[in-house]
Design a protein around this motif. Structure first.
Motif, short mmCIF file in Angstrom:
data_model
loop_
_atom_site.label_atom_id
_atom_site.label_comp_id
_atom_site.label_asym_id
_atom_site.label_seq_id
_atom_site.Cartn_x
_atom_site.Cartn_y
_atom_site.Cartn_z
N GLY A 209 0.55 -0.98 -0.11
CA GLY A 209 0.23 -0.13 0.23
C GLY A 209 0.98 1.56 -0.05
O GLY A 209 2.21 1.24 0.27
N ILE A 210 0.40 1.94 0.18
CA ILE A 210 1.25 3.79 0.14
C ILE A 210 1.08 4.46 1.64
O ILE A 210 0.12 4.33 2.16
N GLY A 211 2.26 4.55 1.79
CA GLY A 211 2.20 5.10 3.11
C GLY A 211 1.96 6.56 3.44
O GLY A 211 2.05 7.59 2.53
N ILE A 212 0.98 6.96 4.48
CA ILE A 212 1.10 8.53 4.35
C ILE A 212 1.53 9.01 5.80
O ILE A 212 1.62 8.59 6.78
N GLY A 213 2.73 9.93 5.56
CA GLY A 213 3.38 10.74 6.73
C GLY A 213 2.96 11.59 7.35
O GLY A 213 2.25 12.12 6.76
N GLY A 214 3.15 11.81 8.24
CA GLY A 214 2.79 12.87 9.09
C GLY A 214 1.74 13.07 9.60
O GLY A 214 1.11 14.23 10.19
N PHE A 215 0.75 11.71 9.86
CA PHE A 215 -0.83 11.82 10.94
C PHE A 215 -0.46 12.71 12.02
O PHE A 215 -1.15 12.87 12.77
N LYS A 226 -10.95 10.20 8.95
CA LYS A 226 -12.08 9.42 9.05
C LYS A 226 -12.93 8.73 7.47
O LYS A 226 -13.07 9.30 6.97
N GLY A 227 -13.07 7.38 7.28
CA GLY A 227 -14.42 6.73 6.04
C GLY A 227 -13.21 6.85 4.56
O GLY A 227 -13.92 6.62 4.04
N ILE A 228 -12.12 8.00 4.99
CA ILE A 228 -11.63 7.92 3.09
C ILE A 228 -11.25 6.24 3.34
O ILE A 228 -10.09 5.88 3.18
N GLN A 229 -11.43 6.10 1.56
CA GLN A 229 -11.38 5.17 0.83
C GLN A 229 -10.84 5.39 -0.10
O GLN A 229 -11.52 5.99 -0.85
N GLN A 230 -9.79 4.80 -1.83
CA GLN A 230 -10.49 4.84 -2.96
C GLN A 230 -9.98 3.25 -3.03
O GLN A 230 -9.35 2.68 -2.33
N ILE A 233 -6.56 1.02 -3.89
CA ILE A 233 -5.45 2.17 -3.53
C ILE A 233 -5.53 2.03 -1.92
O ILE A 233 -6.84 2.11 -1.27
N LYS A 234 -4.34 0.76 -1.63
CA LYS A 234 -4.18 0.64 0.17
C LYS A 234 -3.76 1.84 0.47
O LYS A 234 -2.39 1.55 0.81
N PHE A 235 -3.95 2.25 1.99
CA PHE A 235 -3.21 3.23 2.73
C PHE A 235 -2.57 2.98 4.07
O PHE A 235 -3.48 2.14 4.57
N PHE A 236 -1.25 3.66 4.39
CA PHE A 236 -1.57 2.95 6.24
C PHE A 236 -0.97 4.35 6.49
O PHE A 236 -0.36 5.20 5.81
N LEU A 289 -7.55 10.18 -4.09
CA LEU A 289 -7.32 9.85 -2.22
C LEU A 289 -6.93 10.95 -2.07
O LEU A 289 -7.02 11.53 -0.99
N GLU A 290 -5.64 11.34 -2.42
CA GLU A 290 -5.13 12.78 -2.25
C GLU A 290 -6.72 14.02 -2.44
O GLU A 290 -6.01 15.05 -1.32
N ILE A 291 -7.15 13.87 -3.36
CA ILE A 291 -8.05 14.52 -3.59
C ILE A 291 -9.13 15.23 -2.46
O ILE A 291 -9.61 16.40 -2.27
#
Length: 309
Positions: A209-215, A226-230, A233-236, A289-291
């Protein structure tokens, strides 16, 4: 008369449909962007090399076509120099464009356009003279930057935040472009809603999956996510605001950040990081997903920076 009216309505519908399609992130357009930036013609977009200068001009031209404003004395370029090891006064530049929505606060979207070039500034760490095209690192991020710029300039919506789009130079030589920008901002950093950075988003691995830093960099991020999904695409998420890419310098100046990264691979910093290996269809979904996340973040009047311990 009815036939003429029907034909006219069909023409309008087709025009509106074409406009909408032009706004949506596009895998084919992403691939074209990467094909150019990672072509041998640009010889790896090295800092202080002709290919790097060509890449900066190409990004500026793309910003101009989208109707974005230059902010540095009528120019899209923020020129600077830096020292690295035995190399002194190395020239580079950031490419900066502004979408003015008349808002009090601004969202920064960033990616670095430089790569290793022919490796002459890396003191033998990489094979000197060989072209390092950097398709994933970071032509993929610039493709994402331009897709987001296109979306927010052409979606016929006046957003409640301004947008600042920055293509950073000198990243591979120590995050130089973002370091210079955050020390010489063209807009007050305390008016930045958050900074979103894309660095290597073109080699999606569905198992990782794609990593999203800065959480952990803003109190509101858990609620935003919350509830975001695409689909597809799997993300963590990762709490860290610090890191080895340009968001780091914004975080160090107390700006909330998000950092998108599809992970390392065998072609990282090698001459084999070529355009045909890009996974453009997956990158299109990552940008969608970013949008979603950007739009959700815009429902909060302000994000509150938090330091990650």
């Amino acid at each position: 008369m009815k036939k003429v009216l029907f034909t006219g309505l069909c023409t309008v519908a087709l025009f509106i449909g074409a406009q909408a399609q032009d706004t949506i992130p596009s895998a084919s357009r992403i691939q074209r962007t990467v094909n150019y930036l990672a072509s041998d013609k640009l010889k790896g977009r090295g800092t202080a090399e002709k290919g790097g200068v060509k890449a900066s001009r190409w990004v500026a031209k793309a910003f101009r076509k989208l109707g974005l404003q230059p902010l540095v004395d009528g120019s899209y370029f923020q020129d600077f120099t830096f020292d690295r090891n035995s190399h002194k006064d190395i020239p580079s530049r950031n490419v900066i464009a502004f979408l003015d929505n008349g808002a009090a606060r601004t969202i920064v979207i960033g990616a670095h356009y430089d790569h290793l070039g022919r490796a002459g500034l890396f003191d033998g760490k990489y094979p000197v003279g060989q072209i390092h095209n950097g398709a994933d690192d970071n032509a993929s991020g610039i493709a994402g930057l331009l897709e987001l710029a296109r979306y927010y300039t052409k979606n016929n919506t006046k957003e409640p935040f301004n947008f600042l789009f920055i293509a950073f130079g000198g990243e591979e030589l120590g995050l130089q472009g973002s370091k210079y920008y955050t020390n010489h901002p063209v807009m007050p950093l305390d008016k930045m809603h958050f900074m979103l950075n894309m660095d290597m988003i073109g080699r999606y691995n569905p198992e990782r999956g794609i990593g999203i830093g800065g959480f952990g960099s803003a109190k509101e991020w858990p609620e935003v996510f919350k509830g975001i999904q695409q689909d597809g695409i799997k993300f963590f998420t990762d709490a860290a605001g610090k890191g080895a890419s340009d968001h780091h310098n914004f975080y160090m100046h107390q700006v909330p950040v998000l950092f998108f990264h599809t992970g390392g691979h065998d072609d990282y910093h090698k001459p084999t990081d070529d355009a045909h290996k890009l996974q453009a269809a997956a990158e299109e979904k990552i940008i969608k997903l970013e949008i979603q996340l950007i739009n959700r973040a815009m429902t909060f009047p302000e994000l509150h920076y938090t330091e990650v311990k």
